[in-house]
Design an enzyme around this catalytic site. Structure first.
Site, PDB file in Angstrom:
ATOM      1  N   TYR A  14     -46.433  -4.966 -28.045  1.00  0.00           N
ATOM      2  CA  TYR A  14     -46.923  -5.075 -29.425  1.00  0.00           C
ATOM      3  C   TYR A  14     -47.159  -6.550 -29.791  1.00  0.00           C
ATOM      4  O   TYR A  14     -48.270  -6.922 -30.170  1.00  0.00           O
ATOM      5  CB  TYR A  14     -45.883  -4.444 -30.344  1.00  0.00           C
ATOM      6  N   GLY A  65     -26.744  -2.495 -34.059  1.00  0.00           N
ATOM      7  CA  GLY A  65     -25.996  -3.751 -34.009  1.00  0.00           C
ATOM      8  C   GLY A  65     -24.961  -3.748 -35.125  1.00  0.00           C
ATOM      9  O   GLY A  65     -24.463  -2.692 -35.531  1.00  0.00           O
ATOM     10  N   ASN A 106     -35.970   6.400 -41.466  1.00  0.00           N
ATOM     11  CA  ASN A 106     -34.736   6.835 -40.789  1.00  0.00           C
ATOM     12  C   ASN A 106     -33.588   6.940 -41.792  1.00  0.00           C
ATOM     13  O   ASN A 106     -32.941   7.987 -41.904  1.00  0.00           O
ATOM     14  CB  ASN A 106     -34.329   5.826 -39.702  1.00  0.00           C
ATOM     15  N   ARG A 130     -34.288  -8.015 -42.888  1.00  0.00           N
ATOM     16  CA  ARG A 130     -35.699  -7.645 -43.033  1.00  0.00           C
ATOM     17  C   ARG A 130     -36.044  -7.767 -44.519  1.00  0.00           C
ATOM     18  O   ARG A 130     -35.174  -7.714 -45.386  1.00  0.00           O
ATOM     19  CB  ARG A 130     -35.969  -6.203 -42.579  1.00  0.00           C
TER      20      ARG A 130
END
Ligand code: NAD
Ligand code: UDP
Length: 313
Positions: free
Chosen positions: A146, A206, A191, A212
């Site tokens: 990507y 993690g 999700n 983000r």
């Protein structure tokens, strides 16, 4: 009438972009091969006089009879789960697909907008990330299919700008969320919301200390629309995103709270090369087009939860 091509029109961002251009009276030709998108996303557009849909894989060239004014190349899987499932398709659409759309742009002397990504900054050593930052990318890692195809597409777009004086603009999009994300898309927003709505554990990868910044899709589309319709932006590379930065663990708690869920949090392995930080510096685009996100996380999540809830029912 101004004619616009949107590749990836049946995807999450592409379908919202198409809504905007169609509502503003543009003639929109949408192209998609349904690799990760769905016809449902554009079903409300199919009977509009100023919308045409062509099912086509953009890695094959396409000849159209009409004169094209603007091309937005948005076709490409964007969820890490999707591009890891389709590594070669991802590399092709953002290399051969970019080449084909740039050629179409050259033949028509059309303005070209390329959908790049914050992923080109990799695991950044600078936070927030300005457009001048060159990035820290693992060029052969899992995510490279990507990141590197986007970097190649940026280089190709800029070569067309320099060689042919093509009117190219690159938007580096940061994490965007909103209605029409798939429940099983794999990205953190759908999700967490679908897990919370089902009272299942939220899976934090993690320790959840990675950050983000989440931009509501309506704000993103507003920015892209403005960039597509403003003169004298040739050759500009612009970050588009929301600079409010959240740790993923805190974001999980926000979702549990917003959905009044009984879910708990469970920790899973951090995926390979998962960036530790991500936050856009949007001062460039703010000064060029006076754009900044307007939707609060609270309001954006409310709309997204409403949408995903309807999909679960
Ligand atoms: P998406 O997966 O929902 O949409 C991508 C669309 O492209 C799908 O409809 C898919 O079927 C189509 N497509 C893929 N390969 C194709 C091909 N060869 N020919 C024709 N159509 C093809 O993803 P999205 O979230 O809507 O992302 C759209 C664009 O924005 C992508 O280029 C992505 O890299 C970029 N972007 C998105 C985000 C985000 O947070 N959503 C962030 C950064 C960049
Ligand atoms: N993430 C998570 N749990 C999930 C899905 C994602 O903790 O169920 C994390 C992921 O590891 C990353 C962040 O959330 O650090 C954003 O992931 P996403 O897939 O949405 O997009 P990315 O920014 O990685 O492209």
């Amino acid at each position: 009438m101004v004619t616009v091509i949107i590749t990836g029109v049946a995807g999450f961002v592409g379908s919202h972009l198409a809504d905007k251009f169609v509502n503003k009276g543009f003639h929109v030709i949408g192209i998609d091969n349904f690799l990760t998108g769905s016809i449902e996303n554009i079903s409300s557009l199919l009977d509009k006089d100023n919308f045409e849909f062509i099912e086509h894989d953009i890695i094959k060239p396409i000849k159209l009879d009409e004169k094209i004014d603007i091309i937005l190349h948005f076709a490409c899987p964007a969820s890490p789960e999707d591009y890891l499932q389709y590594p070669l398709e991802t590399l092709r659409v953002d290399s051969i697909g970019t080449y084909n759309t740039l050629e179409m742009s050259r033949e028509n002397n059309a303005r070209y907008i390329f959908a790049s990504t914050s992923e080109i900054y990799g695991d950044p050593l600078v936070n927030p990330q300005p457009e001048t930052y060159w990035g820290n990318v693992h060029s052969t890692g899992l995510r490279s299919v990507y990141d590197e195809s986007k970097r190649f597409s940026e280089a190709l777009s800029m070569a067309y700008y320099r060689e042919y004086c093509l009117d190219v603009r690159i938007v580096r999009i940061f994490n965007t969320y909103g209605p029409r994300m798939k429940l099983n898309d794999g990205r953190v927003v759908p999700n967490f919301i679908s897990q919370a709505l089902k009272n299942e554990d939220l899976t934090v990868y993690g320790e959840g200390t990675q950050t983000r910044s989440f931009c509501y899709v309506k704000d993103l589309v507003e920015g892209i629309f403005k960039i597509s319709n403003t003169d004298n932006l040739n050759g500009n590379i612009m970050n588009l995103g929301n600079p409010d930065e959240y740790k993923i663990l805190d974001f999980a708690k926000i979702i549990i709270n917003k959905t009044n869920s009984n879910s708990k949090i469970t920790f899973k392995d951090l995926p390979e090369d998962d960036p530790k930080l991500r936050c856009p510096d949007i001062s460039k685009v703010q000064s060029l087009i006076e754009w900044k996100p307007q939707t609060s996380l609270d309001n954006g999540l409310q709309e997204t939860i409403k949408f995903l809830k309807s999909k679960l029912e």
